[in-house]
Design a protein around this motif. Structure first.
Motif, PDB file in Angstrom:
ATOM      1  N   VAL A  68      35.595  39.267  50.371  1.00  9.65           N
ATOM      2  CA  VAL A  68      34.403  38.624  49.062  1.00  9.65           C
ATOM      3  C   VAL A  68      34.017  40.191  48.208  1.00  9.65           C
ATOM      4  O   VAL A  68      33.933  38.771  47.279  1.00  9.65           O
ATOM      5  N   ILE A  77      28.340  39.785  57.586  1.00  9.07           N
ATOM      6  CA  ILE A  77      27.359  39.141  55.650  1.00  9.07           C
ATOM      7  C   ILE A  77      26.711  40.392  55.519  1.00  9.07           C
ATOM      8  O   ILE A  77      27.260  41.384  54.853  1.00  9.07           O
ATOM      9  N   ALA A 120      29.255  42.303  54.115  1.00  2.00           N
ATOM     10  CA  ALA A 120      30.013  42.161  52.696  1.00  2.00           C
ATOM     11  C   ALA A 120      29.221  42.291  51.452  1.00  2.00           C
ATOM     12  O   ALA A 120      29.223  42.700  50.078  1.00  2.00           O
ATOM     13  N   PHE A 121      27.608  41.339  51.642  1.00  4.87           N
ATOM     14  CA  PHE A 121      26.574  42.469  50.403  1.00  4.87           C
ATOM     15  C   PHE A 121      27.019  43.587  50.083  1.00  4.87           C
ATOM     16  O   PHE A 121      26.260  43.742  49.110  1.00  4.87           O
ATOM     17  N   SER A 170      34.229  38.185  44.168  1.00  5.00           N
ATOM     18  CA  SER A 170      32.797  38.173  43.839  1.00  5.00           C
ATOM     19  C   SER A 170      32.845  38.909  42.260  1.00  5.00           C
ATOM     20  O   SER A 170      32.221  38.648  40.942  1.00  5.00           O
ATOM     21  N   ILE A 175      28.352  34.110  49.202  1.00  6.99           N
ATOM     22  CA  ILE A 175      28.477  35.035  51.069  1.00  6.99           C
ATOM     23  C   ILE A 175      27.363  33.927  51.439  1.00  6.99           C
ATOM     24  O   ILE A 175      27.441  33.457  52.628  1.00  6.99           O
ATOM     25  N   TYR A 185      29.918  44.353  48.040  1.00  8.21           N
ATOM     26  CA  TYR A 185      29.966  43.972  46.908  1.00  8.21           C
ATOM     27  C   TYR A 185      28.605  44.174  45.940  1.00  8.21           C
ATOM     28  O   TYR A 185      29.299  44.702  44.319  1.00  8.21           O
TER      29      TYR A 185
END
Length: 220
Positions: free
Chosen positions: A194, A121, A124-125, A198, A100, A128
């Protein structure tokens, strides 16, 4: 057997939460070291760790038999922090946050609007950390070896987490609170990509630990 099942579920919660906390630390620390704007605010990290991630973590209490610990007779497997747990926390925390962080650096260098990049971000964080719960259902088995949605509480918890993340990105009052902007469909697809990459890294970590532990006799 029931006690072993409880211990197994506690392990999953610890791996899930500690890996996610490690992710946040590496993202923030890496940005500070690199001298770039922070990708996440304190409020965004709290939203992910204490709200959206809480529901999957609680749902692990209802996990049944995805792992092999409950039926394993070896007492060496009964320790709380096993070598496998430590390995997964390290790998999940470093590999996924590294991915990331790399995406963040690349997007900034490509000249994209910082508000969009930071929102991406953040999404995505959060995405995930929700998807990884499916992989953590078993610490020593492949995600393809058990029914993915068989724990309805976990599935529901992840769905609630996705709803909270979507609200933080798309609802105007929450956008003002979290400093986010609406993401278009291509950006949203990148968020999902993403998350899938992961999970692939985590599954590879499981495979390699199992492969090498069988040769050097490490107890999972």
């Amino acid at each position: 057997e029931e006690g072993r099942q409880i211990l197994g579920n506690i392990r999953k919660v610890l791996v899930y939460l500690l890996a996610n906390v490690t992710d946040g630390l590496i993202l923030i620390g890496g940005s500070i070291i690199a001298g770039v704007p922070l990708p996440l605010t304190a409020l965004q990290i709290l939203w992910v760790n204490f709200f959206s991630d809480s529901f999957p973590a609680i749902a692990f209490a209802f996990e049944k038999d995805a792992d092999s610990l409950a039926h394993h007779p070896d007492r060496k497997r009964m320790v709380l922090f096993s070598p496998l747990m430590k390995f997964l926390i390290l790998i999940i925390g470093t590999s996924t946050s590294g991915l990331i962080l790399l995406v963040y650096f690349v997007l900034l260098r490509m000249g994209y609007e910082p508000h969009i990049v930071r929102t991406f971000i953040f999404a995505a964080f959060g995405t995930y950390t929700l998807l990884v719960a499916f992989s953590v259902r078993s610490l020593d088995k492949s995600i393809f070896s058990y029914p993915l949605l068989s724990n309805r509480y976990l599935t529901g918890g992840i769905a609630i987490g996705f709803g909270l993340m979507a609200a933080a990105v798309y609802i105007p009052p929450l956008q003002a609170l979290f400093g986010t902007v609406s993401l278009s469909l291509p950006w949203a697809g990148g968020v999902l990509l993403v998350g899938l990459v992961s999970i692939s890294l985590i599954e590879l970590a499981k495979y390699f630990f199992k492969f090498f532990s069988q040769r050097i006799k490490i107890t999972p």
